[in-house]
Write a protein that holds these residues in place. Structure first.
Motif, PDB file in Angstrom:
ATOM      1  N   LEU A  53       0.819  -1.210   0.000  1.00 16.42           N
ATOM      2  CA  LEU A  53       0.000   0.000   0.000  1.00 16.42           C
ATOM      3  C   LEU A  53       0.856   1.263   0.000  1.00 16.42           C
ATOM      4  O   LEU A  53       0.529   2.241  -0.670  1.00 16.42           O
ATOM      5  CB  LEU A  53      -0.961  -0.009   1.191  1.00 16.42           C
ATOM      6  CG  LEU A  53      -2.050  -1.076   1.126  1.00 16.42           C
ATOM      7  CD1 LEU A  53      -2.868  -1.079   2.405  1.00 16.42           C
ATOM      8  CD2 LEU A  53      -2.925  -0.907  -0.089  1.00 16.42           C
ATOM      9  N   ARG A  54       1.976   1.244   0.722  1.00 24.90           N
ATOM     10  CA  ARG A  54       2.898   2.393   0.690  1.00 24.90           C
ATOM     11  C   ARG A  54       3.475   2.578  -0.702  1.00 24.90           C
ATOM     12  O   ARG A  54       3.634   3.702  -1.181  1.00 24.90           O
ATOM     13  CB  ARG A  54       4.023   2.218   1.715  1.00 24.90           C
ATOM     14  CG  ARG A  54       3.651   2.642   3.114  1.00 24.90           C
ATOM     15  CD  ARG A  54       4.861   2.775   4.005  1.00 24.90           C
ATOM     16  NE  ARG A  54       5.669   1.563   4.076  1.00 24.90           N
ATOM     17  CZ  ARG A  54       5.468   0.567   4.942  1.00 24.90           C
ATOM     18  NH1 ARG A  54       4.497   0.632   5.808  1.00 24.90           N
ATOM     19  NH2 ARG A  54       6.243  -0.493   4.929  1.00 24.90           N
ATOM     20  N   SER A  55       3.779   1.478  -1.384  1.00 20.34           N
ATOM     21  CA  SER A  55       4.318   1.569  -2.748  1.00 20.34           C
ATOM     22  C   SER A  55       3.291   2.147  -3.716  1.00 20.34           C
ATOM     23  O   SER A  55       3.651   2.893  -4.620  1.00 20.34           O
ATOM     24  CB  SER A  55       4.745   0.171  -3.239  1.00 20.34           C
ATOM     25  OG  SER A  55       5.828  -0.297  -2.476  1.00 20.34           O
ATOM     26  N   VAL A  56       2.029   1.824  -3.515  1.00 21.95           N
ATOM     27  CA  VAL A  56       0.974   2.402  -4.360  1.00 21.95           C
ATOM     28  C   VAL A  56       0.884   3.909  -4.106  1.00 21.95           C
ATOM     29  O   VAL A  56       0.817   4.705  -5.046  1.00 21.95           O
ATOM     30  CB  VAL A  56      -0.387   1.721  -4.088  1.00 21.95           C
ATOM     31  CG1 VAL A  56      -1.526   2.487  -4.738  1.00 21.95           C
ATOM     32  CG2 VAL A  56      -0.370   0.274  -4.573  1.00 21.95           C
ATOM     33  N   VAL A  57       0.896   4.302  -2.843  1.00 27.25           N
ATOM     34  CA  VAL A  57       0.785   5.717  -2.500  1.00 27.25           C
ATOM     35  C   VAL A  57       1.960   6.510  -3.079  1.00 27.25           C
ATOM     36  O   VAL A  57       1.787   7.622  -3.580  1.00 27.25           O
ATOM     37  CB  VAL A  57       0.700   5.900  -0.966  1.00 27.25           C
ATOM     38  CG1 VAL A  57       0.874   7.356  -0.564  1.00 27.25           C
ATOM     39  CG2 VAL A  57      -0.612   5.356  -0.442  1.00 27.25           C
ATOM     40  N   LYS A  58       3.162   5.929  -3.043  1.00 30.77           N
ATOM     41  CA  LYS A  58       4.351   6.611  -3.556  1.00 30.77           C
ATOM     42  C   LYS A  58       4.477   6.547  -5.071  1.00 30.77           C
ATOM     43  O   LYS A  58       5.387   7.134  -5.639  1.00 30.77           O
ATOM     44  CB  LYS A  58       5.602   6.038  -2.899  1.00 30.77           C
ATOM     45  CG  LYS A  58       5.692   6.384  -1.425  1.00 30.77           C
ATOM     46  CD  LYS A  58       6.945   5.837  -0.819  1.00 30.77           C
ATOM     47  CE  LYS A  58       7.020   6.259   0.644  1.00 30.77           C
ATOM     48  NZ  LYS A  58       8.277   5.894   1.253  1.00 30.77           N
ATOM     49  N   GLY A  59       3.590   5.806  -5.720  1.00 32.84           N
ATOM     50  CA  GLY A  59       3.610   5.733  -7.183  1.00 32.84           C
ATOM     51  C   GLY A  59       4.548   4.689  -7.746  1.00 32.84           C
ATOM     52  O   GLY A  59       4.774   4.661  -8.956  1.00 32.84           O
ATOM     53  N   ARG A  60       5.084   3.824  -6.926  1.00 39.40           N
ATOM     54  CA  ARG A  60       5.989   2.773  -7.418  1.00 39.40           C
ATOM     55  C   ARG A  60       5.255   1.611  -8.044  1.00 39.40           C
ATOM     56  O   ARG A  60       5.830   0.854  -8.822  1.00 39.40           O
ATOM     57  CB  ARG A  60       6.845   2.259  -6.263  1.00 39.40           C
ATOM     58  CG  ARG A  60       7.784   3.277  -5.703  1.00 39.40           C
ATOM     59  CD  ARG A  60       8.612   2.690  -4.599  1.00 39.40           C
ATOM     60  NE  ARG A  60       9.282   3.726  -3.863  1.00 39.40           N
ATOM     61  CZ  ARG A  60       9.595   3.655  -2.583  1.00 39.40           C
ATOM     62  NH1 ARG A  60       9.303   2.580  -1.895  1.00 39.40           N
ATOM     63  NH2 ARG A  60      10.201   4.646  -2.003  1.00 39.40           N
ATOM     64  N   VAL A  61       3.990   1.439  -7.665  1.00 40.78           N
ATOM     65  CA  VAL A  61       3.168   0.346  -8.194  1.00 40.78           C
ATOM     66  C   VAL A  61       2.019   0.972  -8.965  1.00 40.78           C
ATOM     67  O   VAL A  61       1.336   1.855  -8.466  1.00 40.78           O
ATOM     68  CB  VAL A  61       2.625  -0.542  -7.045  1.00 40.78           C
ATOM     69  CG1 VAL A  61       1.642  -1.559  -7.565  1.00 40.78           C
ATOM     70  CG2 VAL A  61       3.776  -1.229  -6.322  1.00 40.78           C
ATOM     71  N   GLN A  62       1.833   0.506 -10.181  1.00 37.91           N
ATOM     72  CA  GLN A  62       0.752   0.993 -11.037  1.00 37.91           C
ATOM     73  C   GLN A  62      -0.560   0.334 -10.638  1.00 37.91           C
ATOM     74  O   GLN A  62      -0.593  -0.815 -10.216  1.00 37.91           O
ATOM     75  CB  GLN A  62       1.047   0.661 -12.507  1.00 37.91           C
ATOM     76  CG  GLN A  62       2.272   1.337 -13.050  1.00 37.91           C
ATOM     77  CD  GLN A  62       2.029   2.832 -13.226  1.00 37.91           C
ATOM     78  OE1 GLN A  62       0.944   3.248 -13.551  1.00 37.91           O
ATOM     79  NE2 GLN A  62       3.064   3.612 -12.994  1.00 37.91           N
ATOM     80  N   VAL A  63      -1.648   1.058 -10.801  1.00 33.21           N
ATOM     81  CA  VAL A  63      -2.989   0.535 -10.532  1.00 33.21           C
ATOM     82  C   VAL A  63      -3.749   0.540 -11.853  1.00 33.21           C
ATOM     83  O   VAL A  63      -3.832   1.554 -12.520  1.00 33.21           O
ATOM     84  CB  VAL A  63      -3.737   1.385  -9.488  1.00 33.21           C
ATOM     85  CG1 VAL A  63      -5.123   0.880  -9.258  1.00 33.21           C
ATOM     86  CG2 VAL A  63      -2.936   1.426  -8.183  1.00 33.21           C
TER      87      VAL A  63
END
Length: 64
Positions: A53-63
């Motif tokens: 979830l932290r990686s999503v917030v930081k933009g490291r993981v695409q949704v």
């Protein structure tokens, strides 16, 4: 509120798919929601969900 049940091994599968640079799908997001609501997660699984979830917030993981 509807009862949400996490599938066994779902966290590991989501983490493996993200490690392969695949974006989070809608079903992955539902799995993460179920994980957050599940009180029976191990500490390791809880930390994995938090990292993801932290990686999503930081933009490291695409949704997707």
């Amino acid at each position: 509120m509807p009862k949400v049940k996490l599938l066994p091994g779902a966290i590991n599968e989501i983490m493996a798919s993200v490690a392969d640079k695949c974006p989070l799908t809608q079903s992955d997001r539902y799995g993460l929601m179920a994980a957050v609501l599940d009180d029976s997660l191990s500490e390791e699984e809880r930390r994995s969900v938090d990292r993801l979830l932290r990686s999503v917030v930081k933009g490291r993981v695409q949704v997707a």
